[in-house]
Structure formats: structure tokens, C-alpha cells
Motif scaffolding. Structure first.
Motif, PDB file in Angstrom:
ATOM      1  N   ASP A 130       0.867  -1.167   0.000  1.00 25.65           N
ATOM      2  CA  ASP A 130       0.000   0.000   0.000  1.00 25.65           C
ATOM      3  C   ASP A 130       0.908   1.222   0.000  1.00 25.65           C
ATOM      4  N   ASN A 131       0.898   1.971  -1.084  1.00 28.83           N
ATOM      5  CA  ASN A 131       1.791   3.124  -1.207  1.00 28.83           C
ATOM      6  C   ASN A 131       1.509   4.227  -0.194  1.00 28.83           C
ATOM      7  N   GLY A 169      -0.613   8.507   9.214  1.00 30.86           N
ATOM      8  CA  GLY A 169      -1.379   8.221  10.425  1.00 30.86           C
ATOM      9  C   GLY A 169      -2.046   6.864  10.427  1.00 30.86           C
ATOM     10  N   THR A 170      -2.420   6.447  11.617  1.00 26.25           N
ATOM     11  CA  THR A 170      -3.163   5.216  11.857  1.00 26.25           C
ATOM     12  C   THR A 170      -4.534   5.622  12.378  1.00 26.25           C
ATOM     13  N   PHE A 171      -5.578   5.022  11.817  1.00 24.39           N
ATOM     14  CA  PHE A 171      -6.945   5.393  12.175  1.00 24.39           C
ATOM     15  C   PHE A 171      -7.677   4.173  12.722  1.00 24.39           C
ATOM     16  N   VAL A 172      -8.514   4.394  13.740  1.00 24.99           N
ATOM     17  CA  VAL A 172      -9.387   3.346  14.271  1.00 24.99           C
ATOM     18  C   VAL A 172     -10.807   3.866  14.173  1.00 24.99           C
ATOM     19  N   ASN A 173     -11.618   3.158  13.412  1.00 26.21           N
ATOM     20  CA  ASN A 173     -13.017   3.550  13.198  1.00 26.21           C
ATOM     21  C   ASN A 173     -13.126   5.004  12.736  1.00 26.21           C
ATOM     22  N   GLY A 174     -12.188   5.415  11.873  1.00 26.48           N
ATOM     23  CA  GLY A 174     -12.226   6.745  11.281  1.00 26.48           C
ATOM     24  C   GLY A 174     -11.557   7.856  12.068  1.00 26.48           C
ATOM     25  N   GLY A 185      -2.983   3.431   5.614  1.00 27.00           N
ATOM     26  CA  GLY A 185      -3.020   3.841   4.207  1.00 27.00           C
ATOM     27  C   GLY A 185      -4.430   3.671   3.682  1.00 27.00           C
ATOM     28  N   THR A 186      -4.591   2.821   2.667  1.00 25.30           N
ATOM     29  CA  THR A 186      -5.926   2.501   2.146  1.00 25.30           C
ATOM     30  C   THR A 186      -6.358   1.092   2.544  1.00 25.30           C
ATOM     31  N   THR A 187      -5.554   0.424   3.345  1.00 24.75           N
ATOM     32  CA  THR A 187      -5.835  -0.943   3.778  1.00 24.75           C
ATOM     33  C   THR A 187      -6.670  -0.925   5.052  1.00 24.75           C
ATOM     34  N   ARG A 188      -7.740  -1.718   5.058  1.00 24.96           N
ATOM     35  CA  ARG A 188      -8.630  -1.805   6.227  1.00 24.96           C
ATOM     36  C   ARG A 188      -8.360  -3.132   6.945  1.00 24.96           C
TER      37      ARG A 188
END
Length: 95
Positions: free
Chosen positions: A37-38, A64-69, A86-89
């Protein structure tokens, strides 16, 4: 093993990974969990697993790292939380 990660990639393919106790790095390079994931950093974040507890800690990633947005530095996780790298969920599943 009480935890699984369901990793949904940009192309909608899904991988599932079982986690035991320990620390698991996530990133594009030199990581326990490598993601292509670029928008992810080489060393993006770490999952910490100890028994029934799991947490994610950002490793100084660029995007950044996101949890539930919500952008997080450190977050205790629960069943069905979604970590975005990134774009990986990455969905957290308690087994």
C-alpha cells in the motif's frame, strides 16, 4: 489464539491472520505484517496482543493510523474495530 486480523486490500481481496501473544509490526517493508500500500509507511504501526487484550500504536507513520475513522497514536481495540493503514482496512476479530 483469541484474535484475528481480517486485512482488506485496495483490490478488495481479504487475508485473515491469526495472532498469538506478542508484538506485530505492520508496514510496507521489514514488517511482520507486510502490506502493499503506497499510502502506508515502511514501518506504520504495531499491534500488541496479550491474552484478551489487543492494542495498536502508531509508529510515527506519515499518513497516520486510524481506528473507526479517528486518527490515533495508541488505542486499545475491541471486536470489530477497523484499523486503517493507508488505504488498507484491518478488521479486528475476537475468536
Amino acid at each position: 489464539m483469541p484474535w484475528e486480523l481480517e486485512i482488506k486490500k485496495e483490490d478488495d481481496t481479504v487475508d485473515t491472520l491469526k495472532l498469538g501473544n506478542g508484538v506485530f509490526s505492520v508496514g510496507r517493508e521489514e514488517a511482520d505484517i507486510r502490506i502493499e500500500d503506497n499510502k502506508a509507511s515502511k514501518q506504520h504501526c504495531n499491534f500488541y496482543v496479550q491474552g484478551d487484550e489487543i492494542a495498536v500504536i502508531d509508529a510515527g507513520s506519515t499518513n497516520g493510523t486510524f481506528v473507526n475513522g479517528i486518527r490515533v497514536e495508541k488505542k486499545d481495540l475491541k471486536h470489530n474495530d477497523v484499523v486503517i493503514v493507508g488505504t488498507t482496512r484491518i478488521r479486528v476479530i475476537k475468536c
